[in-house]
Design a protein around this motif. Structure first.
Motif, PDB file in Angstrom:
ATOM      1  N   VAL A  54     -64.268  36.545  16.285  1.00 38.87           N
ATOM      2  CA  VAL A  54     -65.675  36.534  16.668  1.00 38.87           C
ATOM      3  C   VAL A  54     -65.864  36.541  18.187  1.00 38.87           C
ATOM      4  CG1 VAL A  54     -67.845  35.262  16.467  1.00 38.87           C
ATOM      5  CG2 VAL A  54     -66.312  35.449  14.494  1.00 38.87           C
ATOM      6  N   ALA A  55     -65.193  35.662  18.920  1.00 42.77           N
ATOM      7  CA  ALA A  55     -65.385  35.559  20.366  1.00 42.77           C
ATOM      8  C   ALA A  55     -64.997  36.848  21.089  1.00 42.77           C
ATOM      9  CB  ALA A  55     -64.596  34.383  20.931  1.00 42.77           C
ATOM     10  N   LYS A  56     -63.983  37.537  20.589  1.00 47.47           N
ATOM     11  CA  LYS A  56     -63.538  38.787  21.207  1.00 47.47           C
ATOM     12  C   LYS A  56     -64.287  40.002  20.670  1.00 47.47           C
ATOM     13  CE  LYS A  56     -58.881  37.307  22.352  1.00 47.47           C
ATOM     14  NZ  LYS A  56     -57.467  37.638  22.282  1.00 47.47           N
ATOM     15  N   ARG A  57     -65.102  39.793  19.613  1.00 49.23           N
ATOM     16  CA  ARG A  57     -65.861  40.868  18.961  1.00 49.23           C
ATOM     17  C   ARG A  57     -64.946  41.998  18.512  1.00 49.23           C
ATOM     18  NH1 ARG A  57     -68.646  40.493  23.762  1.00 49.23           N
ATOM     19  NH2 ARG A  57     -68.390  42.705  24.126  1.00 49.23           N
ATOM     20  N   THR A  58     -63.769  41.636  17.947  1.00 46.27           N
ATOM     21  CA  THR A  58     -62.826  42.647  17.484  1.00 46.27           C
ATOM     22  C   THR A  58     -62.542  42.484  15.990  1.00 46.27           C
ATOM     23  OG1 THR A  58     -60.902  41.300  18.066  1.00 46.27           O
ATOM     24  CG2 THR A  58     -61.673  42.885  19.712  1.00 46.27           C
ATOM     25  N   LEU A  59     -62.404  43.607  15.334  1.00 44.86           N
ATOM     26  CA  LEU A  59     -62.005  43.666  13.937  1.00 44.86           C
ATOM     27  C   LEU A  59     -60.698  44.430  13.861  1.00 44.86           C
ATOM     28  CD1 LEU A  59     -65.440  44.845  12.731  1.00 44.86           C
ATOM     29  CD2 LEU A  59     -64.326  42.894  11.700  1.00 44.86           C
ATOM     30  N   GLU A  60     -59.738  43.876  13.157  1.00 44.75           N
ATOM     31  CA  GLU A  60     -58.499  44.589  12.884  1.00 44.75           C
ATOM     32  C   GLU A  60     -58.551  44.965  11.417  1.00 44.75           C
ATOM     33  OE1 GLU A  60     -53.740  44.002  13.438  1.00 44.75           O
ATOM     34  OE2 GLU A  60     -54.902  42.283  12.747  1.00 44.75           O
ATOM     35  N   MET A  61     -58.655  46.271  11.142  1.00 50.73           N
ATOM     36  CA  MET A  61     -58.717  46.772   9.777  1.00 50.73           C
ATOM     37  C   MET A  61     -57.335  47.298   9.396  1.00 50.73           C
ATOM     38  SD  MET A  61     -62.333  48.848  10.056  1.00 50.73           S
ATOM     39  CE  MET A  61     -62.364  49.281   8.310  1.00 50.73           C
ATOM     40  N   ILE A  62     -56.796  46.819   8.270  1.00 51.80           N
ATOM     41  CA  ILE A  62     -55.437  47.185   7.868  1.00 51.80           C
ATOM     42  C   ILE A  62     -55.465  47.793   6.477  1.00 51.80           C
ATOM     43  CG2 ILE A  62     -53.115  46.310   7.418  1.00 51.80           C
ATOM     44  CD1 ILE A  62     -53.886  43.982   9.379  1.00 51.80           C
ATOM     45  N   GLY A  63     -54.798  48.919   6.329  1.00 47.44           N
ATOM     46  CA  GLY A  63     -54.641  49.558   5.040  1.00 47.44           C
ATOM     47  C   GLY A  63     -53.209  49.398   4.569  1.00 47.44           C
ATOM     48  N   ASN A  64     -53.008  49.329   3.275  1.00 48.50           N
ATOM     49  CA  ASN A  64     -51.662  49.265   2.715  1.00 48.50           C
ATOM     50  C   ASN A  64     -51.383  50.563   1.968  1.00 48.50           C
ATOM     51  OD1 ASN A  64     -51.054  46.706   3.735  1.00 48.50           O
ATOM     52  ND2 ASN A  64     -52.016  45.692   2.024  1.00 48.50           N
ATOM     53  N   LYS A  65     -51.667  50.611   0.680  1.00 49.69           N
ATOM     54  CA  LYS A  65     -51.494  51.857  -0.077  1.00 49.69           C
ATOM     55  C   LYS A  65     -52.430  52.929   0.439  1.00 49.69           C
ATOM     56  CE  LYS A  65     -50.064  49.651  -4.350  1.00 49.69           C
ATOM     57  NZ  LYS A  65     -50.404  49.391  -5.751  1.00 49.69           N
ATOM     58  N   ASN A  66     -53.674  52.556   0.680  1.00 48.93           N
ATOM     59  CA  ASN A  66     -54.662  53.475   1.230  1.00 48.93           C
ATOM     60  C   ASN A  66     -54.905  53.123   2.686  1.00 48.93           C
ATOM     61  OD1 ASN A  66     -55.204  54.730  -1.326  1.00 48.93           O
ATOM     62  ND2 ASN A  66     -56.402  52.937  -1.869  1.00 48.93           N
ATOM     63  N   ASN A  67     -55.294  54.106   3.458  1.00 49.14           N
ATOM     64  CA  ASN A  67     -55.595  53.872   4.862  1.00 49.14           C
ATOM     65  C   ASN A  67     -56.873  53.062   5.016  1.00 49.14           C
ATOM     66  OD1 ASN A  67     -53.416  55.285   5.904  1.00 49.14           O
ATOM     67  ND2 ASN A  67     -54.537  57.203   6.099  1.00 49.14           N
ATOM     68  N   ALA A  68     -56.997  52.384   6.143  1.00 50.09           N
ATOM     69  CA  ALA A  68     -58.274  51.798   6.537  1.00 50.09           C
ATOM     70  C   ALA A  68     -59.163  52.948   6.988  1.00 50.09           C
ATOM     71  CB  ALA A  68     -58.071  50.798   7.664  1.00 50.09           C
ATOM     72  N   ILE A  69     -60.441  52.890   6.621  1.00 48.43           N
ATOM     73  CA  ILE A  69     -61.360  53.988   6.919  1.00 48.43           C
ATOM     74  C   ILE A  69     -62.637  53.419   7.524  1.00 48.43           C
ATOM     75  CG2 ILE A  69     -62.785  55.830   5.927  1.00 48.43           C
ATOM     76  CD1 ILE A  69     -60.685  55.970   3.643  1.00 48.43           C
ATOM     77  N   LEU A  70     -63.110  54.063   8.581  1.00 51.72           N
ATOM     78  CA  LEU A  70     -64.399  53.735   9.179  1.00 51.72           C
ATOM     79  C   LEU A  70     -65.172  55.041   9.266  1.00 51.72           C
ATOM     80  CD1 LEU A  70     -66.097  51.451  10.373  1.00 51.72           C
ATOM     81  CD2 LEU A  70     -65.138  52.028  12.591  1.00 51.72           C
ATOM     82  N   GLN A  71     -66.388  55.057   8.704  1.00 49.37           N
ATOM     83  CA  GLN A  71     -67.147  56.290   8.625  1.00 49.37           C
ATOM     84  C   GLN A  71     -68.604  56.056   9.003  1.00 49.37           C
ATOM     85  OE1 GLN A  71     -66.341  58.506   5.121  1.00 49.37           O
ATOM     86  NE2 GLN A  71     -67.983  59.957   5.454  1.00 49.37           N
ATOM     87  N   ARG A  72     -69.148  57.031   9.759  1.00 51.93           N
ATOM     88  CA  ARG A  72     -70.581  57.053  10.075  1.00 51.93           C
ATOM     89  C   ARG A  72     -71.043  58.485   9.868  1.00 51.93           C
ATOM     90  NH1 ARG A  72     -72.271  54.716  15.594  1.00 51.93           N
ATOM     91  NH2 ARG A  72     -70.833  56.300  16.293  1.00 51.93           N
ATOM     92  N   GLY A  73     -71.883  58.691   8.865  1.00 55.03           N
ATOM     93  CA  GLY A  73     -72.281  60.048   8.505  1.00 55.03           C
ATOM     94  C   GLY A  73     -71.052  60.831   8.091  1.00 55.03           C
ATOM     95  N   GLU A  74     -70.846  61.987   8.686  1.00 55.05           N
ATOM     96  CA  GLU A  74     -69.661  62.793   8.385  1.00 55.05           C
ATOM     97  C   GLU A  74     -68.497  62.496   9.331  1.00 55.05           C
ATOM     98  OE1 GLU A  74     -69.214  64.833   5.708  1.00 55.05           O
ATOM     99  OE2 GLU A  74     -71.130  63.944   5.141  1.00 55.05           O
ATOM    100  N   ASP A  75     -68.723  61.673  10.353  1.00 57.46           N
ATOM    101  CA  ASP A  75     -67.659  61.287  11.288  1.00 57.46           C
ATOM    102  C   ASP A  75     -66.799  60.216  10.636  1.00 57.46           C
ATOM    103  OD1 ASP A  75     -68.969  62.990  12.998  1.00 57.46           O
ATOM    104  OD2 ASP A  75     -69.902  61.395  14.177  1.00 57.46           O
ATOM    105  N   ARG A  76     -65.479  60.379  10.750  1.00 58.49           N
ATOM    106  CA  ARG A  76     -64.566  59.483  10.034  1.00 58.49           C
ATOM    107  C   ARG A  76     -63.296  59.254  10.846  1.00 58.49           C
ATOM    108  NH1 ARG A  76     -63.581  59.368   3.983  1.00 58.49           N
ATOM    109  NH2 ARG A  76     -61.409  58.827   3.724  1.00 58.49           N
TER     110      ARG A  76
END
Length: 118
Positions: A54-76
């Motif tokens: 929270v203090a650093k305002r960072t998220l670490e997203m981790i995928g295992n079998k499937n990748n971690a995905i971040l999408q906005r509209g068609e941008d991915r």
């Protein structure tokens, strides 16, 4: 930001214990595991696990079998590990990846088939 998962652990810091008289506990870190879904405005993300500092305002997203995905509209952005930095207003400011990362950006908002993207 909205975060959901199979399990979540929330860590608090006791501000009263460190000299912050009259202040309430604050969230230090959130660990989310299993089928993690993230929603921030018009951005959506999925991962196997997410660590939010929270203090650093960072998220670490981790995928295992499937990748971690971040999408906005068609941008991915997709990869085994994504680091997301949030701006002070809570909006996504920057995304970086570890290992192999793929990015698809549609500059004019048109949906294209994979053949048209080449």
């Amino acid at each position: 930001m909205s975060l959901s998962a199979d399990t979540m652990t929330v860590y608090y810091v006791d501000l009263g214990a460190i000299g912050g008289r009259g202040k309430k506990d604050q969230i230090l870190k959130i660990e989310a595991e299993g089928h993690v879904l993230l929603q921030q405005g018009d951005s959506k993300g999925t991962a196997e696990s997410v660590n939010y500092l929270v203090a650093k305002r960072t998220l670490e997203m981790i995928g295992n079998k499937n990748n971690a995905i971040l999408q906005r509209g068609e941008d991915r952005v997709e990869g085994k590990q994504l680091q997301v930095l949030l701006a002070p207003d809570g909006k996504i400011d920057k995304v970086t990846g570890g290992g192999q990362v793929s990015v698809r950006i549609d500059p004019d908002g048109k949906v294209r088939s994979p053949k048209e993207s080449r």
